[in-house]
Design an enzyme around this catalytic site. Structure first.
Site, mmCIF file in Angstrom:
data_model
loop_
_atom_site.group_PDB
_atom_site.id
_atom_site.type_symbol
_atom_site.label_atom_id
_atom_site.label_comp_id
_atom_site.label_asym_id
_atom_site.label_seq_id
_atom_site.Cartn_x
_atom_site.Cartn_y
_atom_site.Cartn_z
ATOM 1 N N ASN A 1 10.950 31.776 44.282
ATOM 2 C CA ASN A 1 11.099 33.092 43.639
ATOM 3 C C ASN A 1 12.264 33.883 44.232
ATOM 4 O O ASN A 1 12.973 34.587 43.520
ATOM 5 C CB ASN A 1 9.803 33.899 43.763
ATOM 6 C CG ASN A 1 8.778 33.483 42.718
ATOM 7 O OD1 ASN A 1 9.073 32.703 41.815
ATOM 8 N ND2 ASN A 1 7.570 34.006 42.847
ATOM 9 N N GLU B 1 6.505 28.227 46.221
ATOM 10 C CA GLU B 1 6.518 29.251 45.163
ATOM 11 C C GLU B 1 7.269 30.501 45.619
ATOM 12 O O GLU B 1 8.125 31.023 44.906
ATOM 13 C CB GLU B 1 5.085 29.648 44.775
ATOM 14 C CG GLU B 1 4.244 28.545 44.175
ATOM 15 C CD GLU B 1 4.816 27.963 42.897
ATOM 16 O OE1 GLU B 1 5.723 28.569 42.306
ATOM 17 O OE2 GLU B 1 4.362 26.884 42.503
ATOM 18 N N ARG C 1 10.389 28.568 32.750
ATOM 19 C CA ARG C 1 9.393 28.861 33.774
ATOM 20 C C ARG C 1 8.029 29.131 33.141
ATOM 21 O O ARG C 1 7.944 29.629 32.017
ATOM 22 C CB ARG C 1 9.829 30.055 34.623
ATOM 23 C CG ARG C 1 11.288 30.002 35.072
ATOM 24 C CD ARG C 1 11.469 30.415 36.496
ATOM 25 N NE ARG C 1 10.928 29.433 37.389
ATOM 26 C CZ ARG C 1 11.613 28.364 37.823
ATOM 27 N NH1 ARG C 1 12.837 28.166 37.442
ATOM 28 N NH2 ARG C 1 11.055 27.509 38.622
HETATM 29 N N1 LIG Z 1 11.134 37.690 45.127
HETATM 30 C C1 LIG Z 1 11.223 38.204 43.877
HETATM 31 N N2 LIG Z 1 12.206 39.090 43.556
HETATM 32 C C2 LIG Z 1 12.310 39.600 42.304
HETATM 33 N N3 LIG Z 1 11.469 39.306 41.292
HETATM 34 C C3 LIG Z 1 10.478 38.437 41.528
HETATM 35 C C4 LIG Z 1 10.285 37.832 42.815
HETATM 36 N N4 LIG Z 1 9.215 37.021 42.760
HETATM 37 C C5 LIG Z 1 8.748 37.107 41.499
HETATM 38 N N5 LIG Z 1 9.488 37.952 40.737
HETATM 39 C C6 LIG Z 1 9.224 38.327 39.328
HETATM 40 O O1 LIG Z 1 7.869 38.033 39.034
HETATM 41 C C7 LIG Z 1 7.770 37.132 37.919
HETATM 42 C C8 LIG Z 1 6.568 36.215 38.100
HETATM 43 O O2 LIG Z 1 6.766 35.323 39.206
HETATM 44 P P1 LIG Z 1 6.009 33.915 39.199
HETATM 45 O O3 LIG Z 1 6.431 33.147 40.386
HETATM 46 O O4 LIG Z 1 4.545 34.161 39.016
HETATM 47 O O5 LIG Z 1 6.536 33.221 37.865
HETATM 48 P P2 LIG Z 1 7.988 32.601 37.573
HETATM 49 O O6 LIG Z 1 8.742 32.438 38.840
HETATM 50 O O7 LIG Z 1 8.634 33.400 36.508
HETATM 51 O O8 LIG Z 1 7.603 31.169 36.977
HETATM 52 P P3 LIG Z 1 7.128 29.881 37.832
HETATM 53 O O9 LIG Z 1 6.872 30.325 39.244
HETATM 54 O O10 LIG Z 1 5.878 29.415 37.160
HETATM 55 O O11 LIG Z 1 8.244 28.899 37.744
HETATM 56 C C9 LIG Z 1 9.098 36.446 37.861
HETATM 57 O O12 LIG Z 1 9.387 35.975 36.568
HETATM 58 C C10 LIG Z 1 10.064 37.533 38.319
HETATM 59 O O13 LIG Z 1 10.369 38.402 37.252
HETATM 60 MG MG LIG Z 2 7.937 31.543 40.531
#
Ligand SMILES: Nc1ncnc2c1ncn2[C@@H]1O[C@H](COP(=O)(O)OP(=O)(O)OP(=O)(O)O)[C@@H](O)[C@H]1O
Ligand SMILES: [Mg+2]
Lengths: 145, 107
Positions: A52, A48, A106
């Site tokens: 990200n 995860e 996502r």
């Molecule tokens: N390393 C990062 N840098 C910039 N923004 C981030 C980062 N990690 C998370 N985010 C932001 O936080 C949000 C939520 O992250 P999360 O991993 O919970 O969900 P997602 O990646 O959108 O979906 P999924 O992980 O279920 O595929 C993301 O949509 C993004 O906007």
């Molecule tokens: Mg994610």
């Protein structure tokens, strides 16, 4: 507290490296004799955080992802995953289950998975500079119980 | 090949295999959607029997296919799910959207 064993790994933000990163971390942690479930929890949480970095932080451009893993005396594993990408402006909102900046494909559950599969997670981020996610999980070694 | 598809006009079955993450998801999604959009089957079955790993990208994959099937008036079924994958699916409440059979359960 000082780690009794540690490792560092730097990878490029290519999606093909997602699998390498989670397997490398779980291989390092395997020395603690975790259960199948504990190891799969760690794999999933690392996947995860690394995904990200690739999808959000660097938005499919090339960048580096810095991974540090420490193992402590009490069998706690600490995993730090850092990027120098776009950063998160509102961490609380980002960590809310189902929040995603990419609603088409996502689910917005990456942080929820990290939270429920680890004992503790902390997120530090500066907009425009990057993000550091720290995961902690205690391995209840099978021999000792 | 992370996905093999068997289809007739009533049922499309997608046999997924290996690790489902952001890297493998794009290909799997495109393959499944191409078939669904062409045949508009009554039911899509996602077979997880040979899936060894899945993270939240897989949740997005299942949810997205649920929405697609729903918009076409069809159903989604998920089967052959391992305990570790089930843990991720339950967290997302996927068990409320589709009928999920675990590994070892009768089909
Ligand atoms: N390393 C990062 N840098 C910039 N923004 C981030 C980062 N990690 C998370 N985010 C932001 O936080 C949000 C939520 O992250 P999360 O991993 O919970 O969900 P997602 O990646 O959108 O979906 P999924 O992980 O279920 O595929 C993301 O949509 C993004 O906007
Ligand atoms: Mg994610």
């Amino acid at each position: 507290m000082k780690a009794v064993n540690e490792m560092k790994l730097t990878i490029e933000s290519r999606s093909v490296n997602e699998s390498f990163a989670r397997v490398a971390v779980s291989a390092f942690v395997a020395g603690l004799d975790p259960t199948v479930e504990e190891l799969s929890d760690i794999k999933t949480a690392v996947s995860e955080a690394v995904t990200n970095c690739i999808v959000h932080a660097y938005q499919n451009t090339m960048g580096r992802i810095y991974i540090w893993v420490g193992i402590f005396e009490d069998s706690t594993v600490k995993i730090r995953i850092r990027d120098r990408g776009c950063g998160i402006a509102n961490i609380e909102q980002a960590m809310t289950p189902l929040f995603t900046s990419q609603p088409q494909e996502r689910a917005g559950l990456g942080f929820a998975v990290m939270q429920s599969f680890c004992d503790k997670i902390s997120v530090r981020s500066t907009a425009g500079k990057g993000t550091t996610v720290t995961l902690m999980k205690k391995i209840e070694s099978r021999q000792r119980c | 090949m992370p996905v093999r598809i068997e289809a007739d006009k009533n049922l499309t079955t997608a046999y997924l295999s290996g690790e489902i993450d952001h890297h493998s998801c794009v290909f799997i999604r495109d393959e499944i959607d191409a078939t669904i959009n062409r045949l508009a089957p009554l039911e899509l079955c996602l077979d997880f029997m040979h899936v060894s790993f899945m993270d939240s990208s897989g949740i997005g994959l299942v949810m997205g296919r649920y929405k697609l099937m729903h918009s076409l008036g069809g159903r989604l079924r998920v089967r052959g799910v391992s305990p570790s994958t089930m843990k991720v699916m339950k967290l997302a409440g996927l068990d409320l959207l589709a009928k999920i059979d675990c590994k070892g359960e009768k089909r």
